[in-house]
Design an enzyme around this catalytic site. Structure first.
Site, mmCIF file in Angstrom:
data_model
loop_
_atom_site.group_PDB
_atom_site.id
_atom_site.type_symbol
_atom_site.label_atom_id
_atom_site.label_comp_id
_atom_site.label_asym_id
_atom_site.label_seq_id
_atom_site.Cartn_x
_atom_site.Cartn_y
_atom_site.Cartn_z
ATOM 1 N N GLU A 1 14.231 -17.951 23.166
ATOM 2 C CA GLU A 1 14.657 -18.039 21.710
ATOM 3 C C GLU A 1 15.451 -17.015 21.089
ATOM 4 O O GLU A 1 15.233 -16.656 19.972
ATOM 5 C CB GLU A 1 13.430 -18.579 20.920
ATOM 6 C CG GLU A 1 12.696 -19.812 21.296
ATOM 7 C CD GLU A 1 11.812 -20.572 20.455
ATOM 8 O OE1 GLU A 1 12.026 -20.489 19.268
ATOM 9 O OE2 GLU A 1 10.941 -21.143 21.195
ATOM 10 N N GLY B 1 -6.020 1.897 33.340
ATOM 11 C CA GLY B 1 -5.866 2.740 34.472
ATOM 12 C C GLY B 1 -5.382 1.833 35.609
ATOM 13 O O GLY B 1 -4.921 0.658 35.764
ATOM 14 N N THR C 1 17.513 -13.356 22.396
ATOM 15 C CA THR C 1 17.157 -11.986 22.893
ATOM 16 C C THR C 1 16.914 -11.136 21.787
ATOM 17 O O THR C 1 17.550 -11.243 20.619
ATOM 18 C CB THR C 1 18.201 -11.508 23.820
ATOM 19 O OG1 THR C 1 19.558 -11.479 23.311
ATOM 20 C CG2 THR C 1 18.255 -12.427 25.019
#
Lengths: 380, 266
Positions: A364, A340, A366
């Site tokens: 390295e 929270g 996407t």
């Protein structure tokens, strides 16, 4: 099928976990806030023989395997993404290629200091105008007598500002496409014409320096060429196989750290007269975290085991990296939610894991590139 | 010189363990096993002595089931040369081993190994008798010093210059003639992390398994006048004072409280 980690690996994991809990966790947020590369932590890791785990003992490494290296990377990520990232780049991208493709002399001069932890290493592929399309690079090296002259700019290079050596990809034959790329060993402390032009402020991972570096007529003797001319791209593909496993392991570590923070908080935090973990909504979030982490860890260990048995890891390492990086971001996000308002503060770790995790889906390769790779492996 | 370091694998209960009425032990699922904290310092002390003195062998001994091999292997990873693990069906069957039994078993190991120096932890953080080391010294007729928090060993003179920690912050400086048993207090040194190379090398170091018969002992060594009658969680009371205000105000409040409690004068 054996899902038990071997005894030796378990002891190593436990020792690194103990070190990480005692020595790294207490400063993890501080080094992030200060954007400080913690050289003293890497010195201590070197003292424990951590910096060259999968490198042969002949050149100062531990002679361990990829699974051992993955377990240790996970433990570092569990407390500090930044330390884990600098470590993974050092081992997989900077040290391992010299072991795989270097001559004996190159290994003595450049690999040994990395494996023993005397120096941290870096690896430079990405450029300002060349990211996912990595082969479309501008950096080039021209032969001049018995030297090469290196010119260009590399972008988002982990560790470059601290490195004792950088492996730099450059075009040596502009007409040969993928076969015209070569790898050079640059000494950032000694080579004239090398400059760190930017150290980026980032969303996370700020204790791990990410640099823009420039080469302005850097003259390199020919013994700085790694492998032969034109090998650069093939080397890159092999390097990234191991690299993806380490990013997967790092991601699992980030997720594990976030999960532990959420789980312990949920058991202690009371609302409506009971621990919040007793509410289905919170419990289910934590169960999901456990499910995702278990899945990603299994994929990571499988890829590491395949690597160790000499198998082809293009698909398994991509799958592990894709899955674990998404796991880390999702688990860290939910961990913030479980805590929270406190989860949104820097007094608690989940926000840091959340910010660190995002890079795992980018660096390295996407997630989009991983899907492309996996699709290709599936024959699509 | 030969140093024998006694080590014990101890169980630590998870924070949220439950103890049903009438249970004599905490259920296995709440337990995690680790090397006894005091023994970590004993191992480190033994290894440091070996590093400073040539021809010194450090041998660890433990009484424990096969599971404890991992714990003792960690001592091997930190520099202990070899280890002995004693286990027996007769030990499997008893609820707990009392000090007398442990001292008798360890005395048999001392007879076998003939060490110059025995290092034990002051106590174990599970059953906490705090007596094994001294009971052992008595049985084997060695000199001894308990709760040692500083050790300066004169190998040639056969003398251990020790500081013993007494109550109330008082230290006793004593010379103990070798062969001796020293029970080692936490804080005497800074236990190292095992190096990864040490862990790898430890995989091939020897852990010799002994049964009671190998030490010329019978099952009756476990006979004890002590029996465990019940186990319960004591009620605990704690009070916390939360200071509120600016740092200066909080410091004033803390100062006042320390004055009230007699910690400081003024």
């Amino acid at each position: 099928m054996n899902f038990e980690v071997p005894d030796e690996h378990r002891m190593i994991r436990n020792t690194v976990r103990e070190f990480a809990d005692e020595e790294i966790a207490p400063i993890a947020q501080e080094i992030e806030d200060e954007h400080r590369y913690p050289a003293e932590v890497f010195d201590a890791l070197a003292g424990l023989d951590v910096m060259g785990i999968p490198i042969t003992e002949e050149y100062g490494g531990l002679g361990g395997d990829q699974l051992m290296y993955a377990l240790v990377t996970e433990e570092l990520g569990r407390v500090s993404g930044a330390i884990g990232l600098s470590y993974a780049a050092h081992v997989s991208l900077a040290a391992k290629p010299i072991e795989l493709f270097g001559t004996h002399e190159q290994k003595e001069r450049w690999l040994r200091p990395l494996a023993e932890g005397e120096a941290i290493g870096a690896w430079a592929l990405t450029e300002p105008g060349s990211g996912s399309d990595a082969s479309n690079m501008d950096t080039h090296a021209e032969r001049d007598g018995d030297e090469y002259v290196l010119d260009g700019t590399k972008q988002f290079i982990t560790n470059a500002s601290e490195a004792g050596s950088i492996l730099v990809k450059a075009v040596t034959d502009p007409d040969a496409g993928y076969d015209g790329i070569s790898t050079f060993i640059v000494d950032p402390r000694e080579d004239d014409g090398f400059e760190v032009t930017t150290i980026w402020d980032k969303m996370g991972l700020n204790a791990s320096p990410t640099c823009e570096i420039a080469f302005d007529d850097v003259r390199l003797p020919e013994d700085r060429l790694l492998g032969t001319e034109g090998d650069g791209w093939t080397q890159t593909m092999k390097t990234l196989g191991g690299g993806r496993i380490s990013i997967a392991a790092l991601s699992v570590g980030l997720a594990q750290g976030a999960y532990e923070a959420a789980r312990s908080y949920a058991g202690e935090r009371e609302q409506f007269d009971q621990p919040v973990s007793k509410f289905d909504a919170v419990r289910d979030m934590i169960v999901e975290m456990d499910r995702k982490i278990e899945r990603s860890r299994l994929l990571t260990h499988k890829a590491a085991a395949q690597y160790d048995s000499g198998g082809e890891v293009t698909k398994s390492s991509s799958l592990a990296k894709l899955d674990a990086s998404e796991t880390s971001r999702e688990v860290a996000e939910d961990a913030v939610q479980v805590l929270g308002g406190y989860g949104y503060t820097t007094d608690f770790a989940p926000q840091r894991f959340y910010r660190d995790a995002k890079l795992m889906e980018i660096g390295e390769g996407t997630s989009e590139i991983q899907r492309m790779v996996i699709g290709r492996e599936l024959g699509l | 010189m030969k140093i024998l370091v006694t080590v014990k694998e101890v169980a630590e209960a998870a924070d949220d363990f439950e103890l049903p009425d009438g249970a004599l032990d905490i259920d296995e699922r709440y337990l995690e096993y680790d090397l006894n904290e005091w023994d970590e310092y004993g191992v480190e002390e033994g290894v440091q002595i070996a590093e400073e003195n040539e021809d010194t062998e450090v041998v660890s001994v433990t009484i424990g089931p096969e599971r404890s091999e991992e714990t003792i292997r960690m001592a091997l990873a930190k520099g202990v040369d070899r280890a002995i693990r004693i286990w027996d069906d007769a030990l499997e069957d008893v609820a707990f081993l009392d000090v007398e039994a442990r001292a008798r078993i360890l005395a048999a190991v001392v007879a076998e190994e003939d060490p110059d120096l025995v290092l034990t932890g002051v106590q174990a953080n599970d059953d906490g008798f705090g007596a094994t080391g001294i009971a052992l010294a008595d049985r084997i007729d060695f000199e001894w010093a308990a709760v040692v928090n500083h050790l300066d060993l004169d190998v040639e003179g056969g003398l251990a210059h020790v500081h013993r920690e007494l109550e109330g912050g008082v230290e006793e400086l004593t010379d103990v003639e070798l062969p001796a048993v020293l029970s080692i207090q936490t804080g005497i040194n800074e236990p190292r992390y095992a190096s990864l190379r040490g862990i790898r090398q430890a995989q091939s170091k020897e852990i010799v398994p002994y049964e009671l018969a190998d030490l010329d002992l019978d099952a009756d060594v476990t006979d004890s006048p002590l029996s465990l009658t019940s186990m319960y969680e004591p009620e605990t009371e704690s009070s916390a004072t939360v200071f509120e205000g600016s740092p200066e105000e909080e410091a004033d409040q803390l100062g006042e409280l320390l004055g009230e409690m007699g910690v400081v004068e003024g």
